[in-house]
Design a protein around this motif. Sequence first.
Motif, PDB file in Angstrom:
ATOM      1  N   PRO A  87       1.412   3.586   4.569  1.00 12.76           N
ATOM      2  CA  PRO A  87       0.295   2.917   3.900  1.00 12.76           C
ATOM      3  C   PRO A  87      -1.028   3.645   4.103  1.00 12.76           C
ATOM      4  CG  PRO A  87       0.800   1.796   5.946  1.00 12.76           C
ATOM      5  CD  PRO A  87       1.838   2.870   5.765  1.00 12.76           C
ATOM      6  N   ASP A  88      -2.009   3.199   3.357  1.00 14.14           N
ATOM      7  CA  ASP A  88      -3.381   3.659   3.508  1.00 14.14           C
ATOM      8  C   ASP A  88      -3.846   3.445   4.940  1.00 14.14           C
ATOM      9  OD1 ASP A  88      -6.135   4.313   2.669  1.00 14.14           O
ATOM     10  OD2 ASP A  88      -6.514   2.177   2.957  1.00 14.14           O
ATOM     11  N   LEU A 108      -0.328   9.345  -5.011  1.00 12.99           N
ATOM     12  CA  LEU A 108      -0.793   8.930  -6.325  1.00 12.99           C
ATOM     13  C   LEU A 108      -2.042   8.061  -6.287  1.00 12.99           C
ATOM     14  CD1 LEU A 108       2.585   8.351  -8.191  1.00 12.99           C
ATOM     15  CD2 LEU A 108       1.191  10.425  -8.010  1.00 12.99           C
ATOM     16  N   LYS A 109      -2.471   7.656  -5.123  1.00 11.58           N
ATOM     17  CA  LYS A 109      -3.744   6.930  -4.985  1.00 11.58           C
ATOM     18  C   LYS A 109      -4.862   7.881  -4.572  1.00 11.58           C
ATOM     19  CE  LYS A 109      -2.461   2.885  -6.159  1.00 11.58           C
ATOM     20  NZ  LYS A 109      -3.001   2.326  -7.395  1.00 11.58           N
ATOM     21  N   SER A 132       0.834  -1.204   0.000  1.00 13.19           N
ATOM     22  CA  SER A 132       0.000   0.000   0.000  1.00 13.19           C
ATOM     23  C   SER A 132       0.865   1.249   0.000  1.00 13.19           C
ATOM     24  CB  SER A 132      -0.921  -0.001   1.220  1.00 13.19           C
ATOM     25  OG  SER A 132      -1.586   1.231   1.350  1.00 13.19           O
ATOM     26  N   ALA A 133       1.855   1.308   0.882  1.00 10.96           N
ATOM     27  CA  ALA A 133       2.715   2.484   0.992  1.00 10.96           C
ATOM     28  C   ALA A 133       3.485   2.734  -0.303  1.00 10.96           C
ATOM     29  CB  ALA A 133       3.684   2.321   2.160  1.00 10.96           C
ATOM     30  N   MET A 134       3.998   1.685  -0.915  1.00 13.88           N
ATOM     31  CA  MET A 134       4.761   1.834  -2.156  1.00 13.88           C
ATOM     32  C   MET A 134       3.888   2.369  -3.292  1.00 13.88           C
ATOM     33  SD  MET A 134       7.203  -1.557  -2.030  1.00 13.88           S
ATOM     34  CE  MET A 134       7.535  -1.459  -3.770  1.00 13.88           C
ATOM     35  N   THR A 141     -10.109   5.235   7.164  1.00 14.63           N
ATOM     36  CA  THR A 141     -10.624   6.403   6.446  1.00 14.63           C
ATOM     37  C   THR A 141     -11.289   5.950   5.152  1.00 14.63           C
ATOM     38  OG1 THR A 141      -8.518   6.738   5.318  1.00 14.63           O
ATOM     39  CG2 THR A 141      -8.868   7.949   7.382  1.00 14.63           C
ATOM     40  N   PRO A 142     -12.240   6.745   4.658  1.00 18.04           N
ATOM     41  CA  PRO A 142     -12.886   6.368   3.393  1.00 18.04           C
ATOM     42  C   PRO A 142     -11.948   6.621   2.225  1.00 18.04           C
ATOM     43  CG  PRO A 142     -13.726   8.475   4.149  1.00 18.04           C
ATOM     44  CD  PRO A 142     -12.795   7.973   5.214  1.00 18.04           C
ATOM     45  N   GLY A 143     -11.712   5.621   1.419  1.00 19.18           N
ATOM     46  CA  GLY A 143     -10.859   5.786   0.244  1.00 19.18           C
ATOM     47  C   GLY A 143      -9.389   5.633   0.571  1.00 19.18           C
ATOM     48  N   PRO A 144      -8.575   5.471  -0.465  1.00 18.81           N
ATOM     49  CA  PRO A 144      -7.130   5.271  -0.267  1.00 18.81           C
ATOM     50  C   PRO A 144      -6.424   6.580   0.062  1.00 18.81           C
ATOM     51  CG  PRO A 144      -7.641   5.332  -2.598  1.00 18.81           C
ATOM     52  CD  PRO A 144      -8.965   5.421  -1.863  1.00 18.81           C
TER      53      PRO A 144
END
Length: 188
Positions: free
Chosen positions: A77-78, A118-119, A39-41, A82-85
């Motif tokens: 990471p996400d 970027l997400k 996720s973090a990457m 929370t709602p969404g990435p």
Amino acid sequence: MCKHMSTLGAFAAISLAALVQAEEMAKAPAMTDEAMITSAMAAAPARVGAGATIVAMSADGKMRTLREGKNGFTCMPDNPATPGPDPMCMDAAAMVWAHAWIGHQTPPKGKIGFIYMLKGGTDANNTDPYATQPATGNQWLQTGPHVMIVGADDAFYDMYPKSADPDTSVPYIMWPGTPYQHLMAPVE
């Protein structure tokens, strides 16, 4: 533990925002370390994410290093609560800015930092850097994939729109008029 993570952990431990996030994360489904690293990457271009230090906040608000990096970027990471990435990846100067924001301190001017998201981002308030939910009088936004420029001089930010309810499809200033104002630049 790397030197910047111990500082970030100290700021995170005293931050109301970090404590709220930690409480939310404790209620969310747990991610494995491998899933958090992936996720973090994803917050940054592949080459940046591959060489970055990866950190995650634990339920007690402390940061832990999941993987040491070698390129000067730190990715998180996400937040599954929370709602969404909302994974993010920042350079060393942006980490200084983030420490100041988390610690309710004034960040240094002219120490320009760069942050990838970027997400995209979750809903955010464009007038109050510490708002944790929508309220009467604050502007709540949904942001798509973007990058951020933090720590610039005020004259830089004066070149961009500073509306409380900006058009998020073009570059704009988030948290205008506060010590934490920064440029939000969409990438799609």
